[in-house]
Write a protein that holds these residues in place. Structure first.
Motif, PDB file in Angstrom:
ATOM      1  N   THR A   1       9.211 -21.518  11.430  1.00  0.00           N
ATOM      2  CA  THR A   1       9.065 -22.775  10.862  1.00  0.00           C
ATOM      3  C   THR A   1       7.833 -23.374  11.835  1.00  0.00           C
ATOM      4  OG1 THR A   1      11.263 -23.111  10.149  1.00  0.00           O
ATOM      5  CG2 THR A   1       9.976 -25.077  10.196  1.00  0.00           C
ATOM      6  N   LEU A   2       6.972 -24.017  11.349  1.00  0.00           N
ATOM      7  CA  LEU A   2       5.780 -24.779  12.190  1.00  0.00           C
ATOM      8  C   LEU A   2       5.821 -26.129  11.728  1.00  0.00           C
ATOM      9  CD1 LEU A   2       2.609 -22.302  11.253  1.00  0.00           C
ATOM     10  CD2 LEU A   2       4.547 -22.320  13.119  1.00  0.00           C
ATOM     11  N   ASP A   3       5.778 -26.866  12.881  1.00  0.00           N
ATOM     12  CA  ASP A   3       5.829 -28.287  12.788  1.00  0.00           C
ATOM     13  C   ASP A   3       4.364 -28.960  13.554  1.00  0.00           C
ATOM     14  OD1 ASP A   3       6.837 -30.855  12.003  1.00  0.00           O
ATOM     15  OD2 ASP A   3       7.468 -31.212  13.956  1.00  0.00           O
ATOM     16  N   GLY A   4       3.778 -30.192  13.042  1.00  0.00           N
ATOM     17  CA  GLY A   4       2.800 -30.815  13.792  1.00  0.00           C
ATOM     18  C   GLY A   4       1.370 -30.358  13.221  1.00  0.00           C
ATOM     19  N   GLN A   5       0.583 -30.777  13.794  1.00  0.00           N
ATOM     20  CA  GLN A   5      -0.936 -30.875  13.172  1.00  0.00           C
ATOM     21  C   GLN A   5      -1.952 -31.493  14.530  1.00  0.00           C
ATOM     22  OE1 GLN A   5      -1.594 -33.055   9.862  1.00  0.00           O
ATOM     23  NE2 GLN A   5      -1.148 -34.961  10.606  1.00  0.00           N
ATOM     24  N   ALA A   6      -3.013 -30.748  14.559  1.00  0.00           N
ATOM     25  CA  ALA A   6      -3.995 -31.369  15.424  1.00  0.00           C
ATOM     26  C   ALA A   6      -4.101 -33.000  15.214  1.00  0.00           C
ATOM     27  CB  ALA A   6      -5.445 -30.794  15.053  1.00  0.00           C
ATOM     28  N   PRO A   7      -4.156 -33.512  16.596  1.00  0.00           N
ATOM     29  CA  PRO A   7      -4.040 -34.744  16.444  1.00  0.00           C
ATOM     30  C   PRO A   7      -5.400 -35.602  16.058  1.00  0.00           C
ATOM     31  CG  PRO A   7      -4.492 -33.756  18.735  1.00  0.00           C
ATOM     32  CD  PRO A   7      -4.130 -32.602  17.993  1.00  0.00           C
ATOM     33  N   ALA A   8      -5.236 -36.401  15.221  1.00  0.00           N
ATOM     34  CA  ALA A   8      -6.203 -37.140  14.294  1.00  0.00           C
ATOM     35  C   ALA A   8      -6.974 -37.793  15.499  1.00  0.00           C
ATOM     36  CB  ALA A   8      -5.833 -37.998  13.472  1.00  0.00           C
ATOM     37  N   GLY A   9      -8.482 -37.987  15.075  1.00  0.00           N
ATOM     38  CA  GLY A   9      -9.191 -38.669  16.202  1.00  0.00           C
ATOM     39  C   GLY A   9      -9.368 -38.042  17.495  1.00  0.00           C
ATOM     40  N   HIS A  10      -8.835 -36.704  17.688  1.00  0.00           N
ATOM     41  CA  HIS A  10      -8.973 -36.112  19.076  1.00  0.00           C
ATOM     42  C   HIS A  10      -9.359 -34.733  18.786  1.00  0.00           C
ATOM     43  CE1 HIS A  10      -7.237 -39.428  21.209  1.00  0.00           C
ATOM     44  NE2 HIS A  10      -6.175 -39.566  20.312  1.00  0.00           N
ATOM     45  N   PRO A  11     -10.443 -34.380  18.509  1.00  0.00           N
ATOM     46  CA  PRO A  11     -11.005 -33.113  18.178  1.00  0.00           C
ATOM     47  C   PRO A  11     -11.126 -32.131  19.385  1.00  0.00           C
ATOM     48  CG  PRO A  11     -12.990 -34.605  18.247  1.00  0.00           C
ATOM     49  CD  PRO A  11     -11.795 -35.529  18.392  1.00  0.00           C
ATOM     50  N   LYS A  12     -11.207 -32.868  20.637  1.00  0.00           N
ATOM     51  CA  LYS A  12     -11.083 -32.034  21.697  1.00  0.00           C
ATOM     52  C   LYS A  12      -9.826 -32.480  22.547  1.00  0.00           C
ATOM     53  CE  LYS A  12     -16.015 -31.956  22.317  1.00  0.00           C
ATOM     54  NZ  LYS A  12     -17.103 -32.182  23.317  1.00  0.00           N
TER      55      LYS A  12
ATOM     56  N   VAL B   1       0.008 -18.987  15.042  1.00  0.00           N
ATOM     57  CA  VAL B   1       0.280 -20.404  14.775  1.00  0.00           C
ATOM     58  C   VAL B   1      -1.102 -21.196  14.827  1.00  0.00           C
ATOM     59  CG1 VAL B   1       1.193 -22.469  15.682  1.00  0.00           C
ATOM     60  CG2 VAL B   1       2.573 -20.332  16.009  1.00  0.00           C
ATOM     61  N   ALA B   2      -1.830 -20.735  15.587  1.00  0.00           N
ATOM     62  CA  ALA B   2      -3.242 -21.404  15.408  1.00  0.00           C
ATOM     63  C   ALA B   2      -3.991 -21.124  14.159  1.00  0.00           C
ATOM     64  CB  ALA B   2      -4.164 -21.082  16.627  1.00  0.00           C
ATOM     65  N   PHE B   3      -3.849 -20.050  13.741  1.00  0.00           N
ATOM     66  CA  PHE B   3      -4.581 -19.961  12.352  1.00  0.00           C
ATOM     67  C   PHE B   3      -3.922 -20.898  11.110  1.00  0.00           C
ATOM     68  CE2 PHE B   3      -6.614 -15.905  13.786  1.00  0.00           C
ATOM     69  CZ  PHE B   3      -7.746 -16.292  13.304  1.00  0.00           C
ATOM     70  N   ALA B   4      -2.434 -20.663  11.195  1.00  0.00           N
ATOM     71  CA  ALA B   4      -1.478 -21.545  10.433  1.00  0.00           C
ATOM     72  C   ALA B   4      -1.861 -23.075  10.314  1.00  0.00           C
ATOM     73  CB  ALA B   4       0.049 -21.065  10.586  1.00  0.00           C
ATOM     74  N   LEU B   5      -1.835 -23.580  11.605  1.00  0.00           N
ATOM     75  CA  LEU B   5      -2.187 -24.941  11.682  1.00  0.00           C
ATOM     76  C   LEU B   5      -3.727 -25.370  11.998  1.00  0.00           C
ATOM     77  CD1 LEU B   5       0.538 -25.759  14.702  1.00  0.00           C
ATOM     78  CD2 LEU B   5       0.706 -26.118  11.888  1.00  0.00           C
ATOM     79  N   ARG B   6      -4.454 -24.419  11.563  1.00  0.00           N
ATOM     80  CA  ARG B   6      -5.804 -24.724  11.698  1.00  0.00           C
ATOM     81  C   ARG B   6      -6.408 -25.078  12.748  1.00  0.00           C
ATOM     82  NH1 ARG B   6      -7.991 -24.997   5.850  1.00  0.00           N
ATOM     83  NH2 ARG B   6      -6.351 -24.866   4.582  1.00  0.00           N
TER      84      ARG B   6
ATOM     85  N   LEU C   1       3.066 -28.266  17.284  1.00  0.00           N
ATOM     86  CA  LEU C   1       2.668 -29.178  18.312  1.00  0.00           C
ATOM     87  C   LEU C   1       3.181 -30.528  18.309  1.00  0.00           C
ATOM     88  CD1 LEU C   1      -1.177 -28.854  16.929  1.00  0.00           C
ATOM     89  CD2 LEU C   1      -0.131 -27.600  18.586  1.00  0.00           C
ATOM     90  N   GLY C   2       3.597 -30.850  19.535  1.00  0.00           N
ATOM     91  CA  GLY C   2       4.520 -32.084  19.716  1.00  0.00           C
ATOM     92  C   GLY C   2       3.697 -33.420  19.829  1.00  0.00           C
TER      93      GLY C   2
END
Length: 196
Positions: free
Chosen positions: A29-40, A60-65, A161-162
């Motif tokens: 199970t995957l949870d979370g996403q890249a933080p909005a507004g923080h590309p780096k 996981v990196a592929f699945a979460l883009r 990603l927490g």
């Protein structure tokens, strides 16, 4: 930063679909996403207790883009696998030399174009250790980017990603908060992981 498998058109789309399908089929199970507004940002990779952490991190990196770069010991970048490891997002680290890895990594993050997620395991090794290295913290602090508390819990087959953590410069206080968050997760060889 160099082109990687995550920025190679076509390949990244196919691998994203395959990674998502594999993780679902095997019960993750995957949870979370890249933080909005923080590309780096700097992603903590914890717990890090097994060689299996790298392939699962890539899936996981592929699945979460995510567009990850990760640090690994220089030995895994030797011929004939060096080019492949770099294409997978790897950055060779020579732990025997006293190079200023923090400053170089922070500068690379600041100068990189687009989205970059730098993955750093705080333990610095898969072996049992009681002390976390602080490079991930100072890279984020010097680059002016947040730290994302990424995790992989093998017993529960849970990864993602927490919270986003902004380093204050008070490393003692900040590390207490970060380690408290990770006390809930177990790596593949969980007895080797400590947040004490």
């Amino acid at each position: 930063m160099q082109r990687t498998i995550f920025t190679t058109p076509g390949v990244n789309t196919v691998l994203r679909v395959l990674s998502t399908a594999f993780l679902r089929a095997t019960g993750w199970t995957l949870d979370g996403q890249a933080p909005a507004g923080h590309p780096k940002c700097v992603l903590i990779a914890a717990p890090h207790t097994s060689n299996w952490d790298l392939p699962y991190t890539l899936l996981v990196a592929f699945a979460l883009r995510l567009n990850i770069h990760w640090m690994g010991k220089r030995q895994i970048f030797r011929w004939p696998f060096g080019a492949l490891m770099r294409w997978l997002g790897g950055i060779a680290v020579d732990r025997a030399q006293s190079t200023n890895l923090v400053a170089a990594s922070a500068q690379a993050l600041r100068e990189a174009e687009g989205s970059v997620h730098l993955v750093v395991p705080p333990e610095g090794t898969r072996s049992q250790t009681r002390h976390w290295k602080t490079g991930f913290y100072w890279i984020a602090h010097e680059a002016g980017v947040p730290i994302v508390l990424a995790y992989m819990d093998y017993p529960r087959k849970l990864s993602g990603l927490g919270p986003v953590f902004t380093p204050t410069g008070d490393i003692a206080a900040d590390m207490l908060q970060i380690k408290a968050y990770y006390s809930q997760y177990k790596g593949k060889n969980w007895r080797q992981f400590s947040t004490d």
